[in-house]
Design a protein around this motif. Structure first.
Motif, PDB file in Angstrom:
ATOM      1  N   SER A   1       0.955 -43.617  52.370  1.00  0.00           N
ATOM      2  CA  SER A   1       2.238 -43.497  51.666  1.00  0.00           C
ATOM      3  C   SER A   1       3.427 -43.657  52.594  1.00  0.00           C
ATOM      4  O   SER A   1       4.549 -43.271  52.249  1.00  0.00           O
ATOM      5  CB  SER A   1       2.304 -42.127  50.976  1.00  0.00           C
ATOM      6  OG  SER A   1       1.227 -41.965  50.095  1.00  0.00           O
ATOM      7  N   GLN A   2       3.210 -44.215  53.750  1.00  0.00           N
ATOM      8  CA  GLN A   2       4.262 -44.305  54.763  1.00  0.00           C
ATOM      9  C   GLN A   2       5.525 -44.973  54.233  1.00  0.00           C
ATOM     10  O   GLN A   2       6.632 -44.481  54.444  1.00  0.00           O
ATOM     11  CB  GLN A   2       3.753 -45.049  55.990  1.00  0.00           C
ATOM     12  CG  GLN A   2       4.780 -45.136  57.102  1.00  0.00           C
ATOM     13  CD  GLN A   2       4.213 -45.702  58.382  1.00  0.00           C
ATOM     14  OE1 GLN A   2       3.026 -45.993  58.482  1.00  0.00           O
ATOM     15  NE2 GLN A   2       5.057 -45.875  59.368  1.00  0.00           N
ATOM     16  N   GLU A   3       5.385 -46.074  53.543  1.00  0.00           N
ATOM     17  CA  GLU A   3       6.553 -46.805  53.068  1.00  0.00           C
ATOM     18  C   GLU A   3       7.355 -45.982  52.048  1.00  0.00           C
ATOM     19  O   GLU A   3       8.580 -45.922  52.117  1.00  0.00           O
ATOM     20  CB  GLU A   3       6.120 -48.129  52.440  1.00  0.00           C
ATOM     21  CG  GLU A   3       7.252 -49.092  52.236  1.00  0.00           C
ATOM     22  CD  GLU A   3       6.748 -50.457  51.823  1.00  0.00           C
ATOM     23  OE1 GLU A   3       7.242 -50.948  50.790  1.00  0.00           O
ATOM     24  OE2 GLU A   3       5.881 -51.012  52.521  1.00  0.00           O
ATOM     25  N   GLU A   4       6.658 -45.317  51.136  1.00  0.00           N
ATOM     26  CA  GLU A   4       7.339 -44.511  50.120  1.00  0.00           C
ATOM     27  C   GLU A   4       8.076 -43.317  50.752  1.00  0.00           C
ATOM     28  O   GLU A   4       9.196 -42.995  50.374  1.00  0.00           O
ATOM     29  CB  GLU A   4       6.356 -43.993  49.063  1.00  0.00           C
ATOM     30  CG  GLU A   4       5.740 -45.086  48.215  1.00  0.00           C
ATOM     31  CD  GLU A   4       4.369 -45.524  48.733  1.00  0.00           C
ATOM     32  OE1 GLU A   4       4.212 -45.664  49.968  1.00  0.00           O
ATOM     33  OE2 GLU A   4       3.484 -45.726  47.917  1.00  0.00           O
ATOM     34  N   VAL A   5       7.422 -42.672  51.721  1.00  0.00           N
ATOM     35  CA  VAL A   5       8.055 -41.539  52.404  1.00  0.00           C
ATOM     36  C   VAL A   5       9.279 -42.023  53.183  1.00  0.00           C
ATOM     37  O   VAL A   5      10.344 -41.408  53.125  1.00  0.00           O
ATOM     38  CB  VAL A   5       7.061 -40.816  53.340  1.00  0.00           C
ATOM     39  CG1 VAL A   5       7.774 -39.769  54.182  1.00  0.00           C
ATOM     40  CG2 VAL A   5       5.943 -40.173  52.533  1.00  0.00           C
TER      41      VAL A   5
ATOM     42  N   ASP B   1      11.159 -44.618  52.595  1.00  0.00           N
ATOM     43  CA  ASP B   1      12.232 -44.928  51.643  1.00  0.00           C
ATOM     44  C   ASP B   1      12.926 -43.667  51.164  1.00  0.00           C
ATOM     45  O   ASP B   1      14.153 -43.620  51.066  1.00  0.00           O
ATOM     46  CB  ASP B   1      11.678 -45.688  50.432  1.00  0.00           C
ATOM     47  CG  ASP B   1      11.331 -47.129  50.746  1.00  0.00           C
ATOM     48  OD1 ASP B   1      11.755 -47.635  51.806  1.00  0.00           O
ATOM     49  OD2 ASP B   1      10.620 -47.752  49.929  1.00  0.00           O
ATOM     50  N   LYS B   2      12.150 -42.645  50.868  1.00  0.00           N
ATOM     51  CA  LYS B   2      12.733 -41.397  50.364  1.00  0.00           C
ATOM     52  C   LYS B   2      13.591 -40.728  51.439  1.00  0.00           C
ATOM     53  O   LYS B   2      14.672 -40.231  51.152  1.00  0.00           O
ATOM     54  CB  LYS B   2      11.629 -40.455  49.889  1.00  0.00           C
ATOM     55  CG  LYS B   2      12.146 -39.349  49.024  1.00  0.00           C
ATOM     56  CD  LYS B   2      11.039 -38.694  48.250  1.00  0.00           C
ATOM     57  CE  LYS B   2      11.596 -37.589  47.395  1.00  0.00           C
ATOM     58  NZ  LYS B   2      10.562 -36.852  46.706  1.00  0.00           N
TER      59      LYS B   2
ATOM     60  N   LEU C   1       7.083 -36.542  49.254  1.00  0.00           N
ATOM     61  CA  LEU C   1       6.752 -37.521  48.206  1.00  0.00           C
ATOM     62  C   LEU C   1       6.722 -36.912  46.811  1.00  0.00           C
ATOM     63  O   LEU C   1       6.969 -37.608  45.837  1.00  0.00           O
ATOM     64  CB  LEU C   1       5.366 -38.111  48.481  1.00  0.00           C
ATOM     65  CG  LEU C   1       5.298 -39.445  49.145  1.00  0.00           C
ATOM     66  CD1 LEU C   1       3.864 -39.913  49.224  1.00  0.00           C
ATOM     67  CD2 LEU C   1       6.174 -40.476  48.499  1.00  0.00           C
TER      68      LEU C   1
END
Length: 132
Positions: free
Chosen positions: A32-36, A38-39, A87
């Protein structure tokens, strides 16, 4: 992993969450690196943690690949718990609440950094030596 019984984000909540982390949670956090990222970048309150977040992900990924093993499980679990918590849009203070939604995320990442600070420094030393 996230209990609805606890309604207050504090050091005890953080430690209980970290203890509950397993290898599956570490994998999920890593994936989930990209989502984290971005957040973290898109929330004003967490933005200052962008660079340290990248470093924590590097530690997590080097651990998973077996490249860097001089790291306690608590540190890996703290990183995974923190990122999975960030997340989760429906954590203790839901992220969609304007002005307040990221306060608990900020607290969790702050606890993580405080507990794993010496391991972050050791990892940075390792990376510096690796580049020589």
């Amino acid at each position: 992993m996230f209990s609805k019984k606890k309604k207050e984000v504090n050091e005890e909540y953080f430690k209980e969450g970290v203890v509950s982390v397993d290898e599956g949670d570490v994998e999920l956090a890593a994936e989930s690196q990209e989502e984290v990222a971005d957040k973290i970048i898109n929330s004003g309150m967490l933005k200052k943690y962008t660079e340290i977040g990248k470093l924590m992900y590097a530690m997590l990924n080097d651990y998973r690949k077996g490249i860097y093993k001089d790291i306690p499980w608590f540190t890996i679990a703290a990183i995974a718990f923190s990122f999975l918590y960030i997340l989760n849009p429906l954590d203790v203070v839901p992220d969609f609440i304007p002005g307040l939604g990221y306060i608990d995320d900020f607290a969790i990442i702050t606890f993580a950094i405080r507990f794993i600070e010496s391991d972050i420094h050791k990892y940075l030393d390792y990376k510096l030596e690796e580049t020589k």
